[in-house]
Design a protein around this motif. Structure first.
Motif, mmCIF file in Angstrom:
data_model
loop_
_atom_site.group_PDB
_atom_site.id
_atom_site.type_symbol
_atom_site.label_atom_id
_atom_site.label_comp_id
_atom_site.label_asym_id
_atom_site.label_seq_id
_atom_site.Cartn_x
_atom_site.Cartn_y
_atom_site.Cartn_z
ATOM 1 N N GLY A 143 5.801 -7.824 12.690
ATOM 2 C CA GLY A 143 4.670 -7.107 13.275
ATOM 3 C C GLY A 143 5.091 -6.248 14.449
ATOM 4 N N TRP A 144 5.957 -6.806 15.294
ATOM 5 C CA TRP A 144 6.417 -6.070 16.471
ATOM 6 C C TRP A 144 7.333 -4.904 16.094
ATOM 7 N N PHE A 145 8.303 -5.140 15.213
ATOM 8 C CA PHE A 145 9.296 -4.117 14.917
ATOM 9 C C PHE A 145 8.839 -3.158 13.821
ATOM 10 N N LEU A 146 8.310 -3.690 12.728
ATOM 11 C CA LEU A 146 7.954 -2.836 11.594
ATOM 12 C C LEU A 146 6.600 -2.156 11.758
ATOM 13 N N GLY A 147 5.694 -2.780 12.513
ATOM 14 C CA GLY A 147 4.350 -2.226 12.674
ATOM 15 C C GLY A 147 4.318 -0.765 13.082
ATOM 16 N N PRO A 148 5.009 -0.372 14.152
ATOM 17 C CA PRO A 148 4.964 1.040 14.551
ATOM 18 C C PRO A 148 5.915 1.938 13.748
ATOM 19 N N ARG A 149 6.820 1.366 12.962
ATOM 20 C CA ARG A 149 7.829 2.166 12.265
ATOM 21 C C ARG A 149 7.516 2.407 10.797
ATOM 22 N N ALA A 150 6.801 1.498 10.165
ATOM 23 C CA ALA A 150 6.400 1.685 8.765
ATOM 24 C C ALA A 150 5.161 2.563 8.736
ATOM 25 N N LEU A 151 5.182 3.542 7.861
ATOM 26 C CA LEU A 151 4.080 4.500 7.792
ATOM 27 C C LEU A 151 3.293 4.314 6.511
ATOM 28 N N SER A 152 1.973 4.369 6.627
ATOM 29 C CA SER A 152 1.113 4.269 5.460
ATOM 30 C C SER A 152 1.148 5.586 4.686
ATOM 31 N N GLU A 153 0.407 5.619 3.589
ATOM 32 C CA GLU A 153 0.393 6.826 2.756
ATOM 33 C C GLU A 153 -0.088 8.064 3.515
ATOM 34 N N ALA A 202 1.016 4.755 11.393
ATOM 35 C CA ALA A 202 1.719 3.473 11.480
ATOM 36 C C ALA A 202 0.826 2.363 10.927
ATOM 37 N N VAL A 203 1.454 1.381 10.292
ATOM 38 C CA VAL A 203 0.691 0.288 9.685
ATOM 39 C C VAL A 203 0.241 -0.743 10.715
ATOM 40 N N ALA A 204 0.673 -0.642 11.957
ATOM 41 C CA ALA A 204 0.307 -1.518 13.084
ATOM 42 C C ALA A 204 0.886 -2.918 12.897
ATOM 43 N N PHE A 205 0.571 -3.791 13.837
ATOM 44 C CA PHE A 205 1.160 -5.133 13.860
ATOM 45 C C PHE A 205 0.860 -5.902 12.580
ATOM 46 N N LYS A 206 -0.396 -5.881 12.150
ATOM 47 C CA LYS A 206 -0.788 -6.633 10.950
ATOM 48 C C LYS A 206 -0.024 -6.153 9.724
ATOM 49 N N GLY A 207 0.101 -4.851 9.553
ATOM 50 C CA GLY A 207 0.829 -4.307 8.408
ATOM 51 C C GLY A 207 2.310 -4.664 8.449
ATOM 52 N N GLY A 208 2.909 -4.590 9.641
ATOM 53 C CA GLY A 208 4.317 -4.968 9.775
ATOM 54 C C GLY A 208 4.534 -6.429 9.461
ATOM 55 N N ALA A 209 3.599 -7.283 9.916
ATOM 56 C CA ALA A 209 3.705 -8.716 9.617
ATOM 57 C C ALA A 209 3.549 -8.969 8.122
ATOM 58 N N ARG A 249 0.804 -1.230 0.000
ATOM 59 C CA ARG A 249 0.000 0.000 0.000
ATOM 60 C C ARG A 249 0.832 1.275 0.000
ATOM 61 N N GLY A 250 1.988 1.247 -0.633
ATOM 62 C CA GLY A 250 2.817 2.451 -0.738
ATOM 63 C C GLY A 250 3.370 2.929 0.590
ATOM 64 N N SER A 251 3.589 2.011 1.517
ATOM 65 C CA SER A 251 4.108 2.387 2.835
ATOM 66 C C SER A 251 5.534 2.902 2.725
ATOM 67 N N ARG A 252 5.931 3.667 3.730
ATOM 68 C CA ARG A 252 7.291 4.200 3.791
ATOM 69 C C ARG A 252 7.982 3.632 5.023
ATOM 70 N N LEU A 253 9.270 3.340 4.846
ATOM 71 C CA LEU A 253 10.088 2.828 5.940
ATOM 72 C C LEU A 253 11.478 3.410 5.757
ATOM 73 N N SER A 254 12.046 3.920 6.830
ATOM 74 C CA SER A 254 13.380 4.518 6.721
ATOM 75 C C SER A 254 14.429 3.431 6.518
ATOM 76 N N TRP A 255 15.546 3.829 5.913
ATOM 77 C CA TRP A 255 16.653 2.893 5.715
ATOM 78 C C TRP A 255 17.172 2.389 7.050
ATOM 79 N N LYS A 256 17.202 3.272 8.032
ATOM 80 C CA LYS A 256 17.698 2.889 9.356
ATOM 81 C C LYS A 256 16.882 1.731 9.922
ATOM 82 N N HIS A 257 15.574 1.815 9.821
ATOM 83 C CA HIS A 257 14.723 0.754 10.341
ATOM 84 C C HIS A 257 14.805 -0.499 9.480
ATOM 85 N N ALA A 258 14.967 -0.339 8.175
ATOM 86 C CA ALA A 258 15.116 -1.508 7.302
ATOM 87 C C ALA A 258 16.404 -2.262 7.632
ATOM 88 N N PHE A 259 17.509 -1.539 7.826
ATOM 89 C CA PHE A 259 18.768 -2.188 8.198
ATOM 90 C C PHE A 259 18.679 -2.821 9.580
#
Length: 132
Positions: free
Chosen positions: A81-91, A95-102, A29-39
């Motif tokens: 879900g735990w790590f990416l959920g609160p850090r990945a942002l939707s359009e 935050a995409v929440a646990f389900k989105g992070g998973a 869904r076009g979410s954004r995630l920083s490089w820092k969090h991806a690494f």
């Protein structure tokens, strides 16, 4: 010096996994995630995978390949879900929440799995000069 060079493949695995995570976030869904969090997520997955492989061998009763893949996927989905959920942002910037992070983690796992299957099929063909 050579000891540091021996860590290069591990670093490259984390870099490529971070690329897959960034791509998976974009595909979800076009979410954004920083490089820092991806690494950071890539490093966490590598640490968890290494610890799991060590525990699997140290237990004396190693899991079968199918059970290993299923357990690895379950742990990665929970970690995603735990790590990416609160850090990945939707359009819209939420935050995409646990389900989105998973789901982002599942997309990345699928891409890595597909690349592994593709490599398992193509590399033998390239090594032998093609089918006989």
């Amino acid at each position: 010096m050579y000891e540091l060079l021996s860590l290069l493949p591990l670093l490259l695995i984390c870099v490529f996994y971070a690329l897959f995570i960034k791509l998976a976030a974009r595909l979800y869904r076009g979410s954004r995630l920083s490089w820092k969090h991806a690494f950071a997520f890539g490093a966490l997955v590598m640490l968890l995978g290494g610890a799991g492989a060590w525990l699997n061998q140290a237990s004396g009763l190693p899991l079968g390949p199918l059970m290993g893949v299923v357990l690895s996927l379950a742990l990665q989905l929970a970690l995603g879900g735990w790590f990416l959920g609160p850090r990945a942002l939707s359009e819209n910037g939420k935050a995409v929440a646990f389900k989105g992070g998973a789901l982002i983690s599942a997309i990345a796992f699928g891409m890595v799995f597909a690349l592994g299957v593709l490599a398992a099929i193509l590399l033998p063909l390239l090594g032998n000069g093609g089918p006989a």
